[in-house]
Write a protein that holds these residues in place. Structure first.
Motif, short mmCIF file in Angstrom:
data_model
loop_
_atom_site.label_atom_id
_atom_site.label_comp_id
_atom_site.label_asym_id
_atom_site.label_seq_id
_atom_site.Cartn_x
_atom_site.Cartn_y
_atom_site.Cartn_z
N VAL A 211 -4.57 4.38 -9.92
CA VAL A 211 -3.79 3.21 -10.31
C VAL A 211 -2.29 3.43 -10.12
O VAL A 211 -1.62 2.67 -9.41
N LEU A 212 -1.74 4.47 -10.75
CA LEU A 212 -0.30 4.68 -10.68
C LEU A 212 0.19 4.96 -9.25
O LEU A 212 1.23 4.44 -8.84
N PRO A 213 -0.53 5.79 -8.44
CA PRO A 213 -0.08 5.96 -7.06
C PRO A 213 -0.05 4.65 -6.26
O PRO A 213 0.87 4.43 -5.46
N LEU A 214 -1.03 3.77 -6.50
CA LEU A 214 -1.04 2.49 -5.79
C LEU A 214 0.07 1.55 -6.28
O LEU A 214 0.49 0.64 -5.55
N LEU A 215 0.53 1.77 -7.51
CA LEU A 215 1.59 0.92 -8.07
C LEU A 215 2.99 1.44 -7.74
O LEU A 215 3.98 0.78 -8.09
N LYS A 216 3.11 2.59 -7.11
CA LYS A 216 4.42 3.19 -6.86
C LYS A 216 5.40 2.27 -6.13
O LYS A 216 6.57 2.18 -6.51
N PRO A 217 4.99 1.57 -5.05
CA PRO A 217 5.95 0.67 -4.39
C PRO A 217 6.49 -0.42 -5.31
O PRO A 217 7.69 -0.73 -5.29
N ILE A 218 5.61 -1.00 -6.13
CA ILE A 218 6.05 -2.04 -7.07
C ILE A 218 6.95 -1.44 -8.13
O ILE A 218 7.98 -2.03 -8.51
N MET A 219 6.60 -0.26 -8.64
CA MET A 219 7.43 0.39 -9.65
C MET A 219 8.80 0.74 -9.10
O MET A 219 9.81 0.65 -9.81
#
Length: 296
Positions: A211-219
């Motif tokens: 989850v967190l790796p896939l959210l990195k660009p948004i974060m």
């Protein structure tokens, strides 16, 4: 002839762009140019001195002689970094909860956005009442629950004022980050999560490795927006503390206001504003250097 044909072919497009370009020139570029220009003058509205060109003297004074400037600079960094980090700390679990199979999930998602869409000044006034040292709700409940014994003057105590300000900033800002993360969570494949669960991955492993790796660009993008918005968040601090006690909670935007519109020193106020712009650009550059490469 070539220029005329090119203009005829693209005239409609330029006409559509014209309002946005004029807006940028009138309300962005011209004020920026005027701020930099005024920063090089000795220009006080309440002084008998005539406006005079002094070059970089305002900058030299601020960087070498003003005993409050570097304290306020440090306050600005604490405010920006603290607000951004704690907003993410609250927004990530909030987004995960609102993405789960929660009863009345749509209602909770809507209620979460109330702090973010509320006017900053109104929020400042409400939280100022909450933090009131005598009749505030914070002291009332904390003493009722026996967490504290005596009332705390939250906004007048040098130790407690920053936690109080950061709590208000987090309450105001975390819904935007949570909304952005929630939009990213809805795009994560359920099949991928189910496959990881079948393979024996725990909830923590699915969160940290998928989850967190896939959210990195948004974060990354949301973090940059949060840094810039926190840096310029003048109204909240001014409504809560006016930068006090003393200059304890002043940040660069409040220092600009104090010098330009309280002391009426437009030259020095413009210099602070110019330095503020440079510092936020440096901060954003450092952030992009640290986190931007893997999110290109």
């Amino acid at each position: 002839m070539m220029t005329r044909k090119f203009f005829k072919a693209h005239a409609f497009g330029y006409m559509l762009l014209a309002p946005a370009v004029l807006y940028l020139i009138a309300f962005q570029f011209y004020p920026l140019f005027e701020t930099v220009r005024l920063s090089m003058f000795d220009y006080s509205l309440i002084s008998n001195r005539a406006m005079s060109f002094i070059g970089l003297d305002n900058y030299v004074y601020l960087l070498t002689e003003d005993d409050k400037f570097w304290k306020i600079m440090w306050n600005s960094l604490v405010w920006v970094i603290g607000s951004t980090v704690f907003q993410f700390a609250v927004a990530i679990p909030a987004a995960l909860i609102l993405n789960s199979k929660l009863r009345s999930r749509g209602l909770w998602r809507g209620l979460m956005m109330v702090p973010w869409v509320s006017p900053v000044v109104i929020i400042g006034i409400v939280w100022k009442w909450i933090y009131d040292g005598h009749n505030g709700l914070a002291n009332h409940y904390l003493t009722t629950w026996h967490i504290i014994q005596d009332n705390i003057v939250w906004l007048g105590d040098e130790f407690w004022v920053w936690p109080a300000l950061l709590l208000t900033s987090v309450w105001k800002g975390f819904p935007y980050i949570a909304l952005m993360l929630l939009s990213g969570l809805t795009g994560i494949s359920k099949e991928m999560m189910e496959a990881a669960e079948v393979d024996g991955a725990t909830s923590w492993q699915r969160l940290t490795r998928i989850v967190l790796p896939l959210l990195k660009p948004i974060m990354y993008v949301t973090g940059m927006v949060s840094i810039v918005s926190s840096w310029t968040k003048f109204e909240m601090i001014w409504a809560l503390t006016n930068g006090g006690p003393g200059f304890e909670t002043s940040i660069l935007p409040t220092y600009v206001y104090t010098n330009a519109f309280v002391y009426y020193d437009l030259g020095r106020g413009s210099a602070i504003a110019a330095l503020s712009m440079v510092f936020v650009l440096v901060l954003v550059g450092i952030y992009a250097k640290l986190f931007g490469k893997e999110n290109d």
